[in-house]
Design an enzyme around this catalytic site. Structure first.
Site, short mmCIF file in Angstrom:
data_model
loop_
_atom_site.label_atom_id
_atom_site.label_comp_id
_atom_site.label_asym_id
_atom_site.label_seq_id
_atom_site.Cartn_x
_atom_site.Cartn_y
_atom_site.Cartn_z
N GLY A 43 0.82 -1.22 0.00
CA GLY A 43 0.00 0.00 0.00
C GLY A 43 0.85 1.26 0.00
O GLY A 43 0.61 2.20 0.77
N ASP A 96 -2.88 -6.90 -5.71
CA ASP A 96 -4.12 -6.76 -4.93
C ASP A 96 -3.92 -7.59 -3.67
O ASP A 96 -3.88 -8.83 -3.74
CB ASP A 96 -5.31 -7.25 -5.76
CG ASP A 96 -6.62 -7.17 -4.98
OD1 ASP A 96 -6.58 -6.94 -3.74
OD2 ASP A 96 -7.69 -7.36 -5.59
N ASN A 145 1.07 -2.90 5.36
CA ASN A 145 0.38 -1.63 5.63
C ASN A 145 -0.97 -1.48 4.93
O ASN A 145 -1.87 -0.84 5.45
CB ASN A 145 1.31 -0.48 5.22
CG ASN A 145 0.58 0.83 5.06
OD1 ASN A 145 0.24 1.50 6.03
ND2 ASN A 145 0.29 1.20 3.81
N SER A 174 -4.56 -1.12 14.11
CA SER A 174 -5.29 0.13 14.41
C SER A 174 -5.73 0.05 15.86
O SER A 174 -5.95 -1.05 16.39
CB SER A 174 -6.53 0.23 13.52
OG SER A 174 -7.36 1.30 13.96
N TYR A 191 -14.41 -3.45 10.37
CA TYR A 191 -13.02 -2.98 10.32
C TYR A 191 -12.33 -3.26 11.66
O TYR A 191 -11.21 -3.78 11.69
CB TYR A 191 -13.01 -1.48 10.01
CG TYR A 191 -11.65 -0.83 10.04
CD1 TYR A 191 -10.73 -1.00 8.99
CD2 TYR A 191 -11.26 0.00 11.09
CE1 TYR A 191 -9.49 -0.38 9.01
CE2 TYR A 191 -10.03 0.62 11.12
CZ TYR A 191 -9.14 0.43 10.08
OH TYR A 191 -7.90 1.05 10.10
N LYS A 211 -8.95 -5.59 12.37
CA LYS A 211 -7.73 -5.11 13.00
C LYS A 211 -7.44 -5.87 14.30
O LYS A 211 -6.29 -6.05 14.68
CB LYS A 211 -7.82 -3.60 13.24
CG LYS A 211 -7.86 -2.78 11.94
CD LYS A 211 -6.62 -3.01 11.08
CE LYS A 211 -6.54 -2.08 9.90
NZ LYS A 211 -5.30 -2.23 9.12
N1 LIG Z 1 -5.66 6.86 8.53
C1 LIG Z 1 -6.03 6.44 9.74
O1 LIG Z 1 -6.58 7.22 10.53
C2 LIG Z 1 -5.72 5.02 10.17
C3 LIG Z 1 -5.88 4.71 11.53
C4 LIG Z 1 -5.58 3.44 11.97
C5 LIG Z 1 -5.09 2.49 11.09
N2 LIG Z 1 -4.95 2.79 9.77
C6 LIG Z 1 -4.41 1.75 8.89
O2 LIG Z 1 -3.20 2.21 8.32
C7 LIG Z 1 -2.98 1.58 7.06
C8 LIG Z 1 -2.71 2.63 6.00
O3 LIG Z 1 -3.83 3.48 5.92
P1 LIG Z 1 -3.82 4.93 5.24
O4 LIG Z 1 -4.60 5.78 6.16
O5 LIG Z 1 -2.45 5.30 4.86
O6 LIG Z 1 -4.74 4.61 3.99
P2 LIG Z 1 -4.76 5.22 2.49
O7 LIG Z 1 -6.10 4.89 1.96
O8 LIG Z 1 -4.32 6.64 2.51
O9 LIG Z 1 -3.65 4.34 1.76
C9 LIG Z 1 -3.82 2.95 1.58
C10 LIG Z 1 -3.02 2.48 0.38
O10 LIG Z 1 -3.27 1.08 0.22
C11 LIG Z 1 -3.64 0.84 -1.13
N3 LIG Z 1 -4.54 -0.31 -1.21
C12 LIG Z 1 -5.87 -0.35 -0.95
N4 LIG Z 1 -6.36 -1.57 -1.21
C13 LIG Z 1 -5.32 -2.32 -1.65
C14 LIG Z 1 -5.21 -3.66 -2.08
N5 LIG Z 1 -6.26 -4.48 -2.14
N6 LIG Z 1 -3.98 -4.10 -2.47
C15 LIG Z 1 -2.90 -3.29 -2.45
N7 LIG Z 1 -2.95 -2.00 -2.05
C16 LIG Z 1 -4.16 -1.52 -1.65
C17 LIG Z 1 -4.32 2.12 -1.59
O11 LIG Z 1 -4.34 2.21 -3.01
C18 LIG Z 1 -3.47 3.17 -0.91
O12 LIG Z 1 -2.34 3.51 -1.68
C19 LIG Z 1 -4.24 0.75 6.81
O13 LIG Z 1 -4.00 -0.60 7.18
C20 LIG Z 1 -5.28 1.38 7.72
O14 LIG Z 1 -6.29 0.48 8.06
C21 LIG Z 1 -5.26 4.04 9.29
#
Ligand SMILES: NC(=O)c1ccc[n+]([C@@H]2O[C@H](COP(=O)([O-])OP(=O)(O)OC[C@H]3O[C@@H](n4cnc5c(N)ncnc54)[C@H](O)[C@@H]3O)[C@@H](O)[C@H]2O)c1
Length: 259
Positions: free
Chosen positions: A12, A62, A89, A141, A155, A159
């Site tokens: 990701g 994917d 990630n 998370s 979700y 997690k």
């Molecule tokens: N942003 C928050 O507040 C938050 C809080 C807690 C945990 N998280 C976790 O942190 C991680 C990153 O989140 P983020 O906020 O940077 O998200 P984001 O949506 O900004 O980035 C996620 C990336 O993963 C890619 N992606 C999505 N589905 C995919 C797939 N099937 N295969 C490959 N790549 C894929 C997307 O294209 C994107 O580039 C995630 O696991 C999310 O659950 C985020």
């Protein structure tokens, strides 16, 4: 440099935390294999890694498909001959009330967040075990620890699965000298956060400013994370400085949750 000449897979990498982690790994001396579903943003981040005079290899993946994951790991091995670090990630969600979660939502969220995380750990650990060395960092998370402000219940379940698999993975891979840890981010300013906030404001009929200030006010340190806050922890856990840490799930959240 904390990760000089290490080979890191980051999933990701297109935006948000994955991008910040990939670039920070490169700054610390690592070459990065970026597994990403979005070809445009994935290539862009890989190019930025290469601009740091490190090798950035984009592999369209994917993370919900085990076939894709295995092919990505094979490409990484053929290109670099070893994998030192995996940062699991990639993750997905959307804002949903308890009664709105459908089977399709559940399957989409769990296929990437839980199934993808496990099968990527498995494929990478198979290679790491041969060299008796490796670091796996799963991005979970605080939702997985029951944070009430989660985007949706499914979700949170996915997690929670990551946190449990981090512990069991750490226990079962310790004999191969592979450390497995998780980071539990709180609210982090990324595309995912912006989209969830938009969906929440539509559902609750409040303004985006109201939703963001309500959330920020609930954080003891009064600020949400930047993606770099997560990258800092990921690099530490991947470095030699964390060699005796395994099975842990660290909150990076401004003090929202205690355990
Ligand atoms: N942003 C928050 O507040 C938050 C809080 C807690 C945990 N998280 C976790 O942190 C991680 C990153 O989140 P983020 O906020 O940077 O998200 P984001 O949506 O900004 O980035 C996620 C990336 O993963 C890619 N992606 C999505 N589905 C995919 C797939 N099937 N295969 C490959 N790549 C894929 C997307 O294209 C994107 O580039 C995630 O696991 C999310 O659950 C985020």
């Amino acid at each position: 440099m904390l990760l000089k000449e290490k080979i890191a897979i980051v999933t990701g990498i297109g935006t948000g935390m994955g991008k910040a982690i990939a670039l920070r790994c490169a700054k610390e001396g690592a070459h990065v294999v970026g597994a990403e579903i979005n070809e445009v943003t994935g290539r862009q981040t890989a190019a930025e890694v290469s601009a740091h005079d490190r090798r950035g290899l984009f592999v369209k993946t994917d993370m919900g498909r085990v076939e894709d994951i295995n092919a990505m790991v094979t490409t990484a091995m053929e290109t670099f001959g070893r994998i030192d670090i995996l940062v699991n990630n990639a993750g997905v969600t959307k804002s949903l009330g308890f009664f709105d979660v459908t089977e399709a939502d559940w399957d989409w969220i769990h296929s990437v967040n839980a199934k993808g995380v496990f099968f990527c750990m498995q494929a990478v650990a198979r290679e790491m075990a041969k060299r008796k060395e490796g670091r796996i960092i799963n991005i979970a998370s605080i939702a997985g620890k029951g944070f009430r402000g989660t985007s949706n219940i499914s979700y949170a379940g996915s997690k929670g699965a990551v946190i449990a698999m981090t512990r069991i993975g750490a226990a079962q891979l310790a004999k191969h000298d592979i450390n497995v840890n998780a980071i539990c981010p709180g609210a982090t300013r990324t595309d995912l956060y912006t989209n969830v906030m938009k969906q929440l404001t539509e559902r609750e009929g409040i303004s985006e400013e109201q939703a963001i200030s309500r959330l920020d006010a609930s954080i003891p340190l009064k600020r949400s994370n930047s993606p770099d806050d997560i990258a800092n922890m990921a690099v530490f856990l991947a470095s030699d400085e964390a060699r005796n840490i395994t099975g842990q799930s660290f909150n990076v959240d401004g003090g929202l949750m205690w355990d």
